[in-house]
Write a protein that holds these residues in place. Sequence first.
Motif, PDB file in Angstrom:
ATOM      1  N   ARG A   1      10.000 -31.679   3.967  1.00 14.35           N
ATOM      2  CA  ARG A   1       9.690 -30.385   3.342  1.00 14.35           C
ATOM      3  C   ARG A   1      10.025 -29.225   4.280  1.00 14.35           C
ATOM      4  O   ARG A   1      10.548 -28.184   3.856  1.00 14.35           O
ATOM      5  CB  ARG A   1       8.219 -30.351   2.927  1.00 14.35           C
ATOM      6  N   LEU A   2       9.730 -29.394   5.570  1.00 13.22           N
ATOM      7  CA  LEU A   2      10.087 -28.354   6.535  1.00 13.22           C
ATOM      8  C   LEU A   2      11.602 -28.206   6.624  1.00 13.22           C
ATOM      9  O   LEU A   2      12.123 -27.093   6.764  1.00 13.22           O
ATOM     10  CB  LEU A   2       9.511 -28.683   7.915  1.00 13.22           C
TER      11      LEU A   2
ATOM     12  N   ASP B   1       4.465 -21.918   7.199  1.00 14.11           N
ATOM     13  CA  ASP B   1       3.187 -21.847   7.918  1.00 14.11           C
ATOM     14  C   ASP B   1       2.102 -22.630   7.179  1.00 14.11           C
ATOM     15  O   ASP B   1       1.271 -23.302   7.801  1.00 14.11           O
ATOM     16  CB  ASP B   1       2.745 -20.390   8.069  1.00 14.11           C
ATOM     17  N   ARG B   2       2.100 -22.533   5.847  1.00 10.76           N
ATOM     18  CA  ARG B   2       1.079 -23.230   5.058  1.00 10.76           C
ATOM     19  C   ARG B   2       1.160 -24.736   5.259  1.00 10.76           C
ATOM     20  O   ARG B   2       0.136 -25.420   5.403  1.00 10.76           O
ATOM     21  CB  ARG B   2       1.230 -22.883   3.578  1.00 10.76           C
ATOM     22  N   LEU B   3       2.387 -25.260   5.267  1.00 11.47           N
ATOM     23  CA  LEU B   3       2.552 -26.698   5.462  1.00 11.47           C
ATOM     24  C   LEU B   3       2.045 -27.144   6.832  1.00 11.47           C
ATOM     25  O   LEU B   3       1.399 -28.188   6.972  1.00 11.47           O
ATOM     26  CB  LEU B   3       4.026 -27.082   5.305  1.00 11.47           C
TER      27      LEU B   3
ATOM     28  N   ARG C   1       1.864 -35.947  11.626  1.00 13.07           N
ATOM     29  CA  ARG C   1       3.012 -35.765  10.739  1.00 13.07           C
ATOM     30  C   ARG C   1       3.252 -36.985   9.871  1.00 13.07           C
ATOM     31  O   ARG C   1       2.881 -38.110  10.227  1.00 13.07           O
ATOM     32  CB  ARG C   1       4.272 -35.446  11.555  1.00 13.07           C
ATOM     33  N   THR C   2       3.903 -36.724   8.758  1.00 11.84           N
ATOM     34  CA  THR C   2       4.371 -37.779   7.860  1.00 11.84           C
ATOM     35  C   THR C   2       5.858 -37.520   7.602  1.00 11.84           C
ATOM     36  O   THR C   2       6.342 -36.393   7.818  1.00 11.84           O
ATOM     37  CB  THR C   2       3.618 -37.735   6.520  1.00 11.84           C
ATOM     38  N   PRO C   3       6.596 -38.497   7.132  1.00 16.36           N
ATOM     39  CA  PRO C   3       8.009 -38.249   6.777  1.00 16.36           C
ATOM     40  C   PRO C   3       8.145 -37.121   5.763  1.00 16.36           C
ATOM     41  O   PRO C   3       9.107 -36.356   5.801  1.00 16.36           O
ATOM     42  CB  PRO C   3       8.462 -39.598   6.208  1.00 16.36           C
ATOM     43  N   GLU C   4       7.161 -37.008   4.861  1.00 12.30           N
ATOM     44  CA  GLU C   4       7.218 -35.952   3.859  1.00 12.30           C
ATOM     45  C   GLU C   4       7.170 -34.571   4.501  1.00 12.30           C
ATOM     46  O   GLU C   4       7.870 -33.648   4.070  1.00 12.30           O
ATOM     47  CB  GLU C   4       6.063 -36.102   2.866  1.00 12.30           C
ATOM     48  N   LEU C   5       6.348 -34.397   5.554  1.00  7.59           N
ATOM     49  CA  LEU C   5       6.254 -33.097   6.226  1.00  7.59           C
ATOM     50  C   LEU C   5       7.614 -32.687   6.775  1.00  7.59           C
ATOM     51  O   LEU C   5       8.065 -31.552   6.545  1.00  7.59           O
ATOM     52  CB  LEU C   5       5.226 -33.149   7.355  1.00  7.59           C
TER      53      LEU C   5
END
Length: 237
Positions: free
Chosen positions: A121-122, A146-148, A114-118
């Motif tokens: 966005r979630l 799901d795509r992310l 994971r990244t902070p961006e993930l």
Amino acid sequence: MSPVPPGSPLPAPDDSLVRRSSGEQAALYIRRLIFDGRLRQGDRVPQGDIARALGVSRIPVREALLSLEREGWITIRPHRGAFIGSLDEAAVRDHYALYGLVFGFAARRATERRTPELANRLSDLCAALQREDDPAAVAELNREFDRLILETASSPRLRAVLRAMVGVVPGNFFALVPGAIEAERAGSRAILDAVRAGDPGRAADAYARMLRRQGDLVALLFRERGLFAASGPQLPV
């Protein structure tokens, strides 16, 4: 649900068939005929009528029948034709349990990478899900969620496995299955919380629980529609 009178004309295909191959169109159309009660256990599949309704030759319909036989929707009898089989409730539940294992694996990998961006966005997608009631919009948000997860998991093998799995509900899942939107909201929030906490096992469990819950809802819907009939016309031998 009332049976459709014999000889009733087949309905026109809907917009969900757009941008699919002819074989995929035919398979989805036949699933919808079963789902809507136009074809029931023991009925012969009217291949010519389906080809005419879709505006295709019989070849894609035959391709669809082979695919549907592998999925357990129909039984093909040599020199007799294709007949609607009896759907198995355990198989429907197993389908969603398997989806949960696959997406759970993806969530585990995504949480590890994971990244902070993930997480951000979630979080945005979960917030949008809480506000959205339109089934089409919910379906799009679900696909992006799901795509992310899959993109972050970065596993080509996972995508290959998912391509081999087909949907059980023939159409927009969130429009056809009562309670599906609420299950998606709760499940997505639990997955997000696990990703934020950096807990891969919890993220995998949350995905699995959400998809098992969706399987429960589908099984209930199919039971109410009489698709799990314990008895009915027997297939020709």
